[in-house]
Design a protein around this motif. Structure first.
Motif, PDB file in Angstrom:
ATOM      1  N   SER A 251     -27.892 -36.966 -15.866  1.00  0.00           N
ATOM      2  CA  SER A 251     -29.089 -37.812 -15.809  1.00  0.00           C
ATOM      3  C   SER A 251     -29.401 -38.236 -14.381  1.00  0.00           C
ATOM      4  O   SER A 251     -30.576 -38.384 -14.019  1.00  0.00           O
ATOM      5  CB  SER A 251     -28.893 -39.046 -16.686  1.00  0.00           C
ATOM      6  OG  SER A 251     -29.975 -39.931 -16.558  1.00  0.00           O
ATOM      7  N   ALA A 252     -28.362 -38.408 -13.552  1.00  0.00           N
ATOM      8  CA  ALA A 252     -28.554 -38.871 -12.173  1.00  0.00           C
ATOM      9  C   ALA A 252     -29.277 -37.846 -11.308  1.00  0.00           C
ATOM     10  O   ALA A 252     -29.696 -38.169 -10.191  1.00  0.00           O
ATOM     11  CB  ALA A 252     -27.206 -39.215 -11.544  1.00  0.00           C
ATOM     12  N   THR A 253     -29.460 -36.640 -11.814  1.00  0.00           N
ATOM     13  CA  THR A 253     -30.153 -35.601 -11.047  1.00  0.00           C
ATOM     14  C   THR A 253     -31.663 -35.625 -11.281  1.00  0.00           C
ATOM     15  O   THR A 253     -32.358 -34.665 -10.925  1.00  0.00           O
ATOM     16  CB  THR A 253     -29.601 -34.206 -11.408  1.00  0.00           C
ATOM     17  OG1 THR A 253     -29.862 -33.928 -12.793  1.00  0.00           O
ATOM     18  CG2 THR A 253     -28.096 -34.143 -11.165  1.00  0.00           C
ATOM     19  N   PHE A 254     -32.183 -36.715 -11.863  1.00  0.00           N
ATOM     20  CA  PHE A 254     -33.617 -36.773 -12.149  1.00  0.00           C
ATOM     21  C   PHE A 254     -34.455 -36.567 -10.896  1.00  0.00           C
ATOM     22  O   PHE A 254     -35.575 -36.047 -10.959  1.00  0.00           O
ATOM     23  CB  PHE A 254     -33.975 -38.097 -12.819  1.00  0.00           C
ATOM     24  CG  PHE A 254     -33.822 -39.310 -11.940  1.00  0.00           C
ATOM     25  CD1 PHE A 254     -34.864 -39.747 -11.146  1.00  0.00           C
ATOM     26  CD2 PHE A 254     -32.636 -40.018 -11.904  1.00  0.00           C
ATOM     27  CE1 PHE A 254     -34.736 -40.868 -10.326  1.00  0.00           C
ATOM     28  CE2 PHE A 254     -32.484 -41.132 -11.107  1.00  0.00           C
ATOM     29  CZ  PHE A 254     -33.533 -41.558 -10.307  1.00  0.00           C
ATOM     30  N   GLY A 255     -33.928 -36.969  -9.746  1.00  0.00           N
ATOM     31  CA  GLY A 255     -34.685 -36.804  -8.502  1.00  0.00           C
ATOM     32  C   GLY A 255     -34.931 -35.348  -8.164  1.00  0.00           C
ATOM     33  O   GLY A 255     -35.951 -35.006  -7.550  1.00  0.00           O
ATOM     34  N   VAL A 256     -34.002 -34.481  -8.568  1.00  0.00           N
ATOM     35  CA  VAL A 256     -34.185 -33.050  -8.330  1.00  0.00           C
ATOM     36  C   VAL A 256     -35.419 -32.555  -9.077  1.00  0.00           C
ATOM     37  O   VAL A 256     -36.195 -31.731  -8.568  1.00  0.00           O
ATOM     38  CB  VAL A 256     -32.934 -32.268  -8.763  1.00  0.00           C
ATOM     39  CG1 VAL A 256     -33.153 -30.764  -8.617  1.00  0.00           C
ATOM     40  CG2 VAL A 256     -31.721 -32.710  -7.957  1.00  0.00           C
ATOM     41  N   VAL A 257     -35.615 -33.054 -10.291  1.00  0.00           N
ATOM     42  CA  VAL A 257     -36.783 -32.663 -11.090  1.00  0.00           C
ATOM     43  C   VAL A 257     -38.065 -33.060 -10.370  1.00  0.00           C
ATOM     44  O   VAL A 257     -39.008 -32.266 -10.259  1.00  0.00           O
ATOM     45  CB  VAL A 257     -36.726 -33.326 -12.483  1.00  0.00           C
ATOM     46  CG1 VAL A 257     -37.995 -33.018 -13.279  1.00  0.00           C
ATOM     47  CG2 VAL A 257     -35.490 -32.864 -13.245  1.00  0.00           C
ATOM     48  N   THR A 258     -38.108 -34.293  -9.841  1.00  0.00           N
ATOM     49  CA  THR A 258     -39.295 -34.763  -9.127  1.00  0.00           C
ATOM     50  C   THR A 258     -39.582 -33.898  -7.903  1.00  0.00           C
ATOM     51  O   THR A 258     -40.732 -33.524  -7.639  1.00  0.00           O
ATOM     52  CB  THR A 258     -39.102 -36.222  -8.680  1.00  0.00           C
ATOM     53  OG1 THR A 258     -38.725 -37.018  -9.805  1.00  0.00           O
ATOM     54  CG2 THR A 258     -40.389 -36.779  -8.088  1.00  0.00           C
ATOM     55  N   ILE A 259     -38.543 -33.577  -7.154  1.00  0.00           N
ATOM     56  CA  ILE A 259     -38.708 -32.762  -5.944  1.00  0.00           C
ATOM     57  C   ILE A 259     -39.185 -31.362  -6.285  1.00  0.00           C
ATOM     58  O   ILE A 259     -40.078 -30.806  -5.626  1.00  0.00           O
ATOM     59  CB  ILE A 259     -37.383 -32.713  -5.165  1.00  0.00           C
ATOM     60  CG1 ILE A 259     -37.048 -34.103  -4.612  1.00  0.00           C
ATOM     61  CG2 ILE A 259     -37.461 -31.699  -4.022  1.00  0.00           C
ATOM     62  CD1 ILE A 259     -35.671 -34.210  -4.020  1.00  0.00           C
ATOM     63  N   LEU A 260     -38.616 -30.763  -7.326  1.00  0.00           N
ATOM     64  CA  LEU A 260     -39.025 -29.416  -7.720  1.00  0.00           C
ATOM     65  C   LEU A 260     -40.471 -29.402  -8.209  1.00  0.00           C
ATOM     66  O   LEU A 260     -41.221 -28.456  -7.919  1.00  0.00           O
ATOM     67  CB  LEU A 260     -38.093 -28.888  -8.814  1.00  0.00           C
ATOM     68  CG  LEU A 260     -36.662 -28.558  -8.378  1.00  0.00           C
ATOM     69  CD1 LEU A 260     -35.823 -28.119  -9.571  1.00  0.00           C
ATOM     70  CD2 LEU A 260     -36.660 -27.474  -7.300  1.00  0.00           C
TER      71      LEU A 260
END
Length: 293
Positions: A251-260
């Motif tokens: 869940s902590a990787t949500f920022g990767v989704v935003t960046i992609l």
């Protein structure tokens, strides 16, 4: 049965997409209105969850100060995050905000007397290094020096906005963790958002302006708020029983989704060195998540 990894992935997808949507709503109707609309719609969903699933809690031992701090931090973090996302670049703002677990660890070291492990210290160093690389590794070049100077000032301002959101996020987590020991995670998130709405309305009053959200934007904000609340509900759903460490880390990787999403739909330029910094930030955050849980 849904696996912990899948719950974490759905949480990251929901939260990352909601943040990406925040860029558009903030630019279109101002970040104050965007945050208010998001908090209202997400609170409606959370209220439905509380009534039908969790039940109305007892407020006899209401941790009022923790709830107020949590609500204030929720409002401040989201306002600054959406302002930063509206200004961009997203690839700079998101990793800085996502590095908030480092501040949480520092707080517990300085004020609670916690003793991080060697692995945690390494993760902290990696996260800080990654944040610095992301902030400074854009490699922007301009023929006109005045344009470069203006862009640099704008970028520096955006970095400070992201740092403010990062500190507010840390305060949200610290107060939320303390309040969760009294009310539980779901109730803390729910009450914190309701308090955040109240505090934001006070901000509107101080600014002597009233909320102005065009009707056509409510469906968009409804989807944005649903995704935001849904991300936390997926996280909570996987936080009980075995595999909660996996849920928290994924869940902590949500920022990767935003960046992609920014890279795909906004064609935002991300240099190789920035990709390396982004990798370091989320690797460090993931390690801190594993150690914490």
């Amino acid at each position: 049965m849904i696996t912990p990894g899948a719950l974490g992935g759905m949480s990251a997808l929901c939260l990352g997409t909601a943040d990406f949507m925040g860029r558009f709503s903030s630019r279109a109707i101002d970040h104050h209105n965007a945050v208010l609309g998001m908090l209202i719609t997400s609170s409606i969903l959370m209220t439905g969850w509380v009534i039908t699933i969790s039940g109305i809690p007892s407020f006899q031992q209401l941790a009022i100060w923790l709830i107020v701090i949590n609500g204030f931090a929720t409002m401040g973090m989201t306002l600054l995050l959406y302002l930063g996302l509206a200004r961009g670049p997203i690839s700079v703002v998101v990793p800085i905000v996502a590095s908030h677990p480092v501040l949480v660890v520092f707080f517990y070291v300085l004020f609670i007397g916690a003793t991080p492990s060697i692995l945690q210290w390494m993760a902290i160093f990696v996260t800080i290094a990654g944040t610095i690389i992301v902030s400074c590794g854009g490699g922007y070049t301009f023929v006109n020096k005045s344009i470069y100077d203006n862009f640099s000032r704008r970028l520096i301002t955006t970095i400070f906005i992201a740092l403010g959101s990062c500190f507010a996020y840390a305060a949200l987590v610290i107060a939320g963790q303390a309040a969760s020991q009294v009310h539980g995670q779901v109730y803390t998130l729910w009450i914190g958002r309701l308090v955040g709405i109240l505090l934001l309305l006070i901000v509107f009053g101080v600014r002597r302006c009233k909320p102005s959200i065009p009707f056509r934007w409510w469906p968009f904000l409804g989807a944005q708020g649903t995704l935001d609340a849904g991300g936390y509900l997926f996280l909570f759903a996987g936080s009980y029983g075995s595999g909660k460490e996996i849920v928290a880390v994924v869940s902590a990787t949500f920022g990767v989704v935003t960046i992609l999403l920014a890279r795909v739909f906004l064609k935002e330029k991300i240099t190789v060195i920035q990709w390396f910094g982004i990798f370091l930030v989320f690797t460090g955050v993931a390690v801190l998540g594993i150690e914490k849980n």
